[in-house]
Design an enzyme around this catalytic site. Structure first.
Site, PDB file in Angstrom:
ATOM      1  N   HIS A 153       0.755  -0.953   0.141  1.00 34.99           N
ATOM      2  CA  HIS A 153      -0.245  -0.101   0.087  1.00 34.99           C
ATOM      3  C   HIS A 153       0.935   1.160  -0.017  1.00 34.99           C
ATOM      4  O   HIS A 153       1.951   1.199   0.034  1.00 34.99           O
ATOM      5  CB  HIS A 153      -1.068  -0.050   1.138  1.00 34.99           C
ATOM      6  N   CYS A 161       3.235  -4.896   6.639  1.00 33.82           N
ATOM      7  CA  CYS A 161       3.127  -4.814   5.134  1.00 33.82           C
ATOM      8  C   CYS A 161       4.233  -4.233   4.424  1.00 33.82           C
ATOM      9  O   CYS A 161       5.329  -4.338   4.804  1.00 33.82           O
ATOM     10  CB  CYS A 161       1.906  -3.676   4.832  1.00 33.82           C
TER      11      CYS A 161
END
Length: 498
Positions: A153, A161
């Protein structure tokens, strides 16, 4: 050609949105390009690179991630049918340590092979744009590994992430979208601890994860020798690559991750090429070990890494596990252009001595600091929102009250126009808690919050010719503007992404 491609993309996008709406799917799966952010075209400069490398705009892509080097590679199929490297993106932030993700909440970014379908593309992301890695896959589940909503992202900050800048993820998202428009049903994501070279294998030879890394290196080698996306199956709790029907078999093999492997074969030309590469790599690794190649130290307290291009742009920048290897210091990169806007709330990896234990509660003795140490900075100095104060009154303050931030968030936002001062040396402990819980938290939600409206509606894609803004400048963002002591603080924003 570019104009025709854009028109066709818009028409196809509208058709996809209408078709899925008729089928009654939920909003996360409605369209790959249902808003301005997700509809950004592939930059003309990147299209020109495709033309030079004999690639079509809509041809399939493949993504490779490397933690230690903090790099994301986009490979694209050319007209010969082989994949070639299109572009390498520096990763702005990833968290955890080298090694696979094991359980929910361990902050680890996953490693392994994953498949990204259109349904995993998230145009409504709270972090500008994102796509779900698909962790856990069948192999992970067979080993009892847990975790959810592990993303690639924007926003340049991570809690398990792989985080890029908003401009980078917009470009990567557009490449994935175009490959789906061209008929690719899913693209493969290969996540590695480092580039699987003999040097790195020698340096990490004593790591506890080496058996797992040797297993996924086989898939790495399949891609290296064929430049084709390896077919991935699972059986007996292990990966199997490029399996085909065994000789004299009457049907294709059926694989189950926890079951015994069926009879299968690997095409002889592929098997021979992989075997030759593995033998050469093993010989080179043994030679490096015999020459005394030092063992890489374990930096579990640093919590992930940041590409040196970004680390050079932020205060107290540290590349973490990706530091070293080529002898180039951060000072030599101080004038390098960062590929995208770096938000002010980004925290680089800290030295292990400056980090608290992951998830450890705040100890009262921290309040009794030595007289020489400055007092902890007040909440307004850690604000992540650079919007003018006038913007925080009205809609933003109302939004903050609705999500439970309360008056403290409003007070923080009202001082957002003041630039944050440089953090003194001792309060690094406080800064390190932006992504690590200072107080016990409620269980994290399992779904990524949908706050598309809290992001800028559109950011231009950045090319190498586009100057980057100063590192201290922060984009106007609502998400992350709360002080860290709030239950809806910056730490809480990422609690759903473990």
């Amino acid at each position: 050609m570019i104009y025709r491609s854009l028109v066709r993309a818009l028409i196809t996008s509208a058709a996809l949105a209408a078709g899925v709406l008729l089928t009654g799917c939920n909003s996360d799966e409605i369209s790959l390009a249902s808003n301005a952010k997700a509809n950004q075209p592939v930059p003309p400069k990147l299209i020109q690179t495709m033309v030079e490398r004999d690639m079509d705009l809509n041809s399939p892509i493949l993504v490779r991630l490397f933690k230690q080097e903090a790099e994301l590679e986009i490979w694209k199929q050319d007209r010969s049918g082989r994949f070639a490297l299109l572009k390498t993106y520096p990763i702005c932030r990833w968290s955890g340590d080298l090694g696979p993700k094991i359980r929910e909440g361990d902050r680890q970014a996953p490693e392994g092979f994953y498949s990204i379908s259109p349904a995993q593309m998230n145009p409504q992301s709270a972090y500008y744009l994102s796509f779900n890695t698909g962790y856990p896959n069948a192999f992970d589940k067979a080993l009892g590994r847990t975790g959810s909503q592990l993303m690639v992202h924007g926003d340049c900050s991570s809690r398990g992430c792989y985080a890029m800048t908003d401009e980078q993820i917009a470009e990567i998202y557009s490449l994935g979208r175009e490959s789906f428009f061209g008929g690719q049903k899913s693209f493969q994501l290969q996540a590695y601890p480092f580039k699987m070279t003999p040097v790195n294998m020698a340096k990490h030879r004593n790591n506890q994860h080496m058996p797992f890394w040797k297993m996924i290196k086989e898939g790495y080698d399949h891609f290296e020798v064929t430049k084709q996306e390896p077919k991935v199956d699972f059986c007996e709790k292990k990966y199997v690559f490029d399996a085909v029907r065994a000789p004299n078999a009457t049907r294709d093999p059926v694989f189950e991750a926890s079951a015994k492997c069926p009879a299968y074969a690997i095409p002889e030309d592929v098997a021979a090429a992989v075997r030759e590469k593995q033998q050469a790599d093993a010989a080179e690794t043994s030679k490096l070990i015999s020459k005394g190649t030092p063992v890489a130290r374990t930096n579990t307290g640093i919590d992930g890494g940041m590409n040196k291009v970004f680390a050079a742009q932020v205060p107290d920048g540290n590349t973490g596990l990706s530091e070293g290897g080529d002898g180039q210091s951060l000072s030599l990169l101080s004038l390098a252009r960062a590929p995208g806007t770096i938000p002010s709330h980004v925290n680089p990896p800290r030295a292990p001595s400056d980090n608290l234990l992951l998830g450890a509660p705040q100890e009262p003795k921290l309040a009794a600091a030595p007289a020489s140490a400055p007092a902890p900075a007040p909440a307004p100095t850690r604000v992540a929102n650079a919007a003018p104060a006038a913007q925080s009154d009205g809609f933003f303050s109302s939004l903050a009250r609705k999500v439970g931030i309360g008056g403290s968030a409003d007070a923080t936002a009202s001082t957002a126009s003041a630039p944050p001062p440089a953090a003194p040396a001792k309060p690094k402990v406080i800064e390190a808690k932006r992504t690590e819980s200072a107080v016990p938290k409620a269980p994290a939600p399992k779904a990524e919050p949908k706050q598309a409206a809290s992001r800028p509606p559109l950011k231009p894609s950045v090319t190498a010719d586009t100057p980057a803004p100063a590192a201290a400048a922060a984009p106007a963002q609502v998400a992350g503007s709360a002080p860290i002591v709030s239950s809806n603080s910056f730490d809480s924003r990422f609690s759903a992404v473990k």
